[in-house]
Write a protein that holds these residues in place. Structure first.
Motif, PDB file in Angstrom:
ATOM      1  N   VAL A  14      39.246  38.585  46.438  1.00 20.50           N
ATOM      2  CA  VAL A  14      40.032  37.946  47.497  1.00 20.50           C
ATOM      3  C   VAL A  14      39.628  36.488  47.586  1.00 20.50           C
ATOM      4  CG1 VAL A  14      40.628  37.965  49.947  1.00 20.50           C
ATOM      5  CG2 VAL A  14      40.111  40.125  48.777  1.00 20.50           C
ATOM      6  N   GLY A  15      40.601  35.588  47.426  1.00 18.69           N
ATOM      7  CA  GLY A  15      40.350  34.152  47.500  1.00 18.69           C
ATOM      8  C   GLY A  15      40.345  33.650  48.933  1.00 18.69           C
ATOM      9  N   ASP A  16      40.086  32.339  49.088  1.00 19.85           N
ATOM     10  CA  ASP A  16      40.004  31.721  50.407  1.00 19.85           C
ATOM     11  C   ASP A  16      41.276  31.881  51.223  1.00 19.85           C
ATOM     12  OD1 ASP A  16      37.418  30.880  49.909  1.00 19.85           O
ATOM     13  OD2 ASP A  16      38.074  28.934  49.116  1.00 19.85           O
ATOM     14  N   ASN A  17      42.421  31.912  50.569  1.00 14.80           N
ATOM     15  CA  ASN A  17      43.696  32.024  51.277  1.00 14.80           C
ATOM     16  C   ASN A  17      44.181  33.465  51.386  1.00 14.80           C
ATOM     17  OD1 ASN A  17      44.160  32.323  48.592  1.00 14.80           O
ATOM     18  ND2 ASN A  17      45.751  30.780  48.430  1.00 14.80           N
ATOM     19  N   ASN A  18      43.244  34.421  51.223  1.00 13.46           N
ATOM     20  CA  ASN A  18      43.523  35.861  51.311  1.00 13.46           C
ATOM     21  C   ASN A  18      44.496  36.363  50.248  1.00 13.46           C
ATOM     22  OD1 ASN A  18      41.725  36.085  53.376  1.00 13.46           O
ATOM     23  ND2 ASN A  18      43.247  36.331  54.981  1.00 13.46           N
ATOM     24  N   THR A  19      44.560  35.671  49.105  1.00 15.07           N
ATOM     25  CA  THR A  19      45.338  36.194  47.992  1.00 15.07           C
ATOM     26  C   THR A  19      44.373  36.764  46.963  1.00 15.07           C
ATOM     27  OG1 THR A  19      45.393  34.047  46.863  1.00 15.07           O
ATOM     28  CG2 THR A  19      47.262  34.591  48.328  1.00 15.07           C
ATOM     29  N   VAL A  20      44.845  37.757  46.225  1.00 16.91           N
ATOM     30  CA  VAL A  20      43.981  38.452  45.277  1.00 16.91           C
ATOM     31  C   VAL A  20      44.266  38.017  43.850  1.00 16.91           C
ATOM     32  CG1 VAL A  20      43.640  40.471  46.734  1.00 16.91           C
ATOM     33  CG2 VAL A  20      45.550  40.433  45.141  1.00 16.91           C
ATOM     34  N   SER A  21      43.225  38.124  43.035  1.00 19.15           N
ATOM     35  CA  SER A  21      43.371  37.879  41.602  1.00 19.15           C
ATOM     36  C   SER A  21      42.406  38.807  40.870  1.00 19.15           C
ATOM     37  CB  SER A  21      43.087  36.421  41.255  1.00 19.15           C
ATOM     38  OG  SER A  21      41.792  36.061  41.652  1.00 19.15           O
ATOM     39  N   PRO A  22      42.817  39.284  39.693  1.00 18.01           N
ATOM     40  CA  PRO A  22      41.925  40.171  38.934  1.00 18.01           C
ATOM     41  C   PRO A  22      40.813  39.374  38.281  1.00 18.01           C
ATOM     42  CG  PRO A  22      43.940  39.788  37.710  1.00 18.01           C
ATOM     43  CD  PRO A  22      44.096  39.090  39.032  1.00 18.01           C
ATOM     44  N   LYS A  23      39.647  39.988  38.177  1.00 20.39           N
ATOM     45  CA  LYS A  23      38.498  39.338  37.551  1.00 20.39           C
ATOM     46  C   LYS A  23      37.747  40.364  36.723  1.00 20.39           C
ATOM     47  CE  LYS A  23      34.768  36.179  38.644  1.00 20.39           C
ATOM     48  NZ  LYS A  23      34.051  35.493  39.716  1.00 20.39           N
ATOM     49  N   GLN A  24      37.570  40.064  35.440  1.00 21.28           N
ATOM     50  CA  GLN A  24      36.862  40.983  34.554  1.00 21.28           C
ATOM     51  C   GLN A  24      35.362  40.898  34.826  1.00 21.28           C
ATOM     52  OE1 GLN A  24      38.153  40.771  30.512  1.00 21.28           O
ATOM     53  NE2 GLN A  24      36.531  42.091  29.784  1.00 21.28           N
ATOM     54  N   ILE A  25      34.719  42.060  34.854  1.00 16.19           N
ATOM     55  CA  ILE A  25      33.281  42.131  35.084  1.00 16.19           C
ATOM     56  C   ILE A  25      32.641  42.979  33.991  1.00 16.19           C
ATOM     57  CG2 ILE A  25      33.459  41.826  37.583  1.00 16.19           C
ATOM     58  CD1 ILE A  25      33.036  44.877  37.851  1.00 16.19           C
ATOM     59  N   GLU A  26      31.330  42.861  33.883  1.00 13.16           N
ATOM     60  CA  GLU A  26      30.576  43.710  32.962  1.00 13.16           C
ATOM     61  C   GLU A  26      29.738  44.666  33.802  1.00 13.16           C
ATOM     62  OE1 GLU A  26      27.283  43.433  29.371  1.00 13.16           O
ATOM     63  OE2 GLU A  26      27.894  41.606  30.399  1.00 13.16           O
ATOM     64  N   VAL A  27      29.873  45.961  33.530  1.00 10.90           N
ATOM     65  CA  VAL A  27      29.141  46.961  34.295  1.00 10.90           C
ATOM     66  C   VAL A  27      28.168  47.707  33.389  1.00 10.90           C
ATOM     67  CG1 VAL A  27      30.979  47.253  35.994  1.00 10.90           C
ATOM     68  CG2 VAL A  27      30.931  48.718  33.984  1.00 10.90           C
ATOM     69  N   SER A  28      27.194  48.358  34.036  1.00 12.45           N
ATOM     70  CA  SER A  28      26.196  49.127  33.303  1.00 12.45           C
ATOM     71  C   SER A  28      26.320  50.582  33.707  1.00 12.45           C
ATOM     72  CB  SER A  28      24.798  48.581  33.597  1.00 12.45           C
ATOM     73  OG  SER A  28      23.809  49.357  32.954  1.00 12.45           O
ATOM     74  N   THR A  29      25.459  51.032  34.568  1.00  9.11           N
ATOM     75  CA  THR A  29      25.395  52.446  34.909  1.00  9.11           C
ATOM     76  C   THR A  29      26.178  52.783  36.170  1.00  9.11           C
ATOM     77  OG1 THR A  29      23.366  52.072  36.142  1.00  9.11           O
ATOM     78  CG2 THR A  29      23.140  52.718  33.843  1.00  9.11           C
ATOM     79  N   MET A  30      26.590  54.039  36.233  1.00  9.58           N
ATOM     80  CA  MET A  30      27.209  54.590  37.433  1.00  9.58           C
ATOM     81  C   MET A  30      26.311  55.706  37.914  1.00  9.58           C
ATOM     82  SD  MET A  30      31.208  54.800  36.275  1.00  9.58           S
ATOM     83  CE  MET A  30      31.709  55.498  37.823  1.00  9.58           C
ATOM     84  N   SER A  31      26.042  55.725  39.229  1.00  8.66           N
ATOM     85  CA  SER A  31      25.227  56.773  39.814  1.00  8.66           C
ATOM     86  C   SER A  31      25.804  57.117  41.171  1.00  8.66           C
ATOM     87  CB  SER A  31      23.780  56.293  39.949  1.00  8.66           C
ATOM     88  OG  SER A  31      22.995  57.280  40.599  1.00  8.66           O
ATOM     89  N   GLY A  32      26.399  58.296  41.276  1.00 11.72           N
ATOM     90  CA  GLY A  32      27.035  58.682  42.533  1.00 11.72           C
ATOM     91  C   GLY A  32      28.189  57.743  42.841  1.00 11.72           C
ATOM     92  N   ASP A  33      28.125  57.076  43.991  1.00 10.29           N
ATOM     93  CA  ASP A  33      29.181  56.148  44.378  1.00 10.29           C
ATOM     94  C   ASP A  33      28.796  54.694  44.118  1.00 10.29           C
ATOM     95  OD1 ASP A  33      27.264  55.865  46.317  1.00 10.29           O
ATOM     96  OD2 ASP A  33      28.643  55.975  48.013  1.00 10.29           O
ATOM     97  N   ARG A  34      27.805  54.463  43.273  1.00  6.26           N
ATOM     98  CA  ARG A  34      27.316  53.105  42.972  1.00  6.26           C
ATOM     99  C   ARG A  34      27.523  52.764  41.497  1.00  6.26           C
ATOM    100  NH1 ARG A  34      23.953  50.896  46.962  1.00  6.26           N
ATOM    101  NH2 ARG A  34      23.613  52.369  48.647  1.00  6.26           N
ATOM    102  N   ILE A  35      27.883  51.500  41.265  1.00  6.08           N
ATOM    103  CA  ILE A  35      28.056  50.982  39.912  1.00  6.08           C
ATOM    104  C   ILE A  35      27.230  49.713  39.803  1.00  6.08           C
ATOM    105  CG2 ILE A  35      29.683  50.021  38.243  1.00  6.08           C
ATOM    106  CD1 ILE A  35      31.873  51.666  39.642  1.00  6.08           C
ATOM    107  N   THR A  36      26.441  49.595  38.748  1.00  5.23           N
ATOM    108  CA  THR A  36      25.651  48.394  38.529  1.00  5.23           C
ATOM    109  C   THR A  36      26.505  47.357  37.806  1.00  5.23           C
ATOM    110  OG1 THR A  36      23.633  49.707  38.345  1.00  5.23           O
ATOM    111  CG2 THR A  36      23.557  47.467  37.475  1.00  5.23           C
TER     112      THR A  36
END
Length: 71
Positions: A14-36
């Motif tokens: 969410v940007g400053d003007n409350n508009t959204v944009s997609p952003k690619q991220i790099e993730v590692s592990t997932m544990s329960g409801d958490r993602i690193t």
């Protein structure tokens, strides 16, 4: 978080003007409801967690009251 056919992890920021944009991220592990998240996000950036399948780039969103937001 969503993933495309090439298994690239993407979040909606969410940007400053409350508009959204997609952003690619790099993730590692997932544990329960958490993602690193290894990279791709900056401290303080707000990401969308509800209604992600309905978003389009540049769409204006409404923020939940801060008391209801995840910390």
């Amino acid at each position: 978080m969503i993933s495309d056919n090439a298994h690239n992890a993407t979040v909606w920021v969410v940007g400053d003007n409350n508009t959204v944009s997609p952003k690619q991220i790099e993730v590692s592990t997932m544990s329960g409801d958490r993602i690193t998240v290894l990279s791709g996000l900056e401290m303080g950036e707000r990401i969308v967690t509800v209604g992600v399948p309905f978003l389009i780039d540049g769409m204006e969103v409404s923020l939940m009251p801060e008391i209801d937001q995840a910390q």
